[in-house]
Design a protein around this motif. Sequence first.
Motif: not given
Length: 175
Positions: A53-54, A68-70, A73-74, A78, A133, A173
């Motif tokens: 989901g990254i 897939a994410r900001a 938020s990674i 992860d 991050t 995103i």
Amino acid sequence: MKLSDGVEQAIHSVTMLAGLESDAVLSAASLAEFHGVSTSYLLKHLQALSGAGILATVPGPRGGYRLARAPRSISLLDIVLAVEGPAPAFRCNEIRQRGPNPLPARYFSAPCGINAAMLRAEKAYRAELARVTVADLITAVAEADDGGIVARGCAFLDLHQRKAAGRGQPQPIGD
């Protein structure tokens, strides 16, 4: 502890994808070209990042990858877990109970001290990776850059990013 080359490639790829325009994707071949790595090896890790989901994927000839994410938020954790899996780096096999003349079980009622120390180190290592991050990495590079690093990446993206079209278009995103 040794991480695979895939971890480095994945982190660099994710940071590059953070620079895409909101409606764009980048192919695995383009990412591999920019980093001078094997497309087939990188593709394996991009698929793992997608499965975690990254990354989001857009299929087809104009398809590719995007976040897939900001970026905020990674975390590095992860990415490492997506590429390397969740198992700890050290796995105790209780070899202290093997060999000639084994001791009775009462000597092994407490957890192995070596395993406990290694698990504490793993916990600290993972906590540090979770703290950093992709947005932090991008900020650090920007602060240290005289313009050359960003210019190189932007020039490459200008040539290689693809506008996602049709039903497979990824959703924005955020920042």
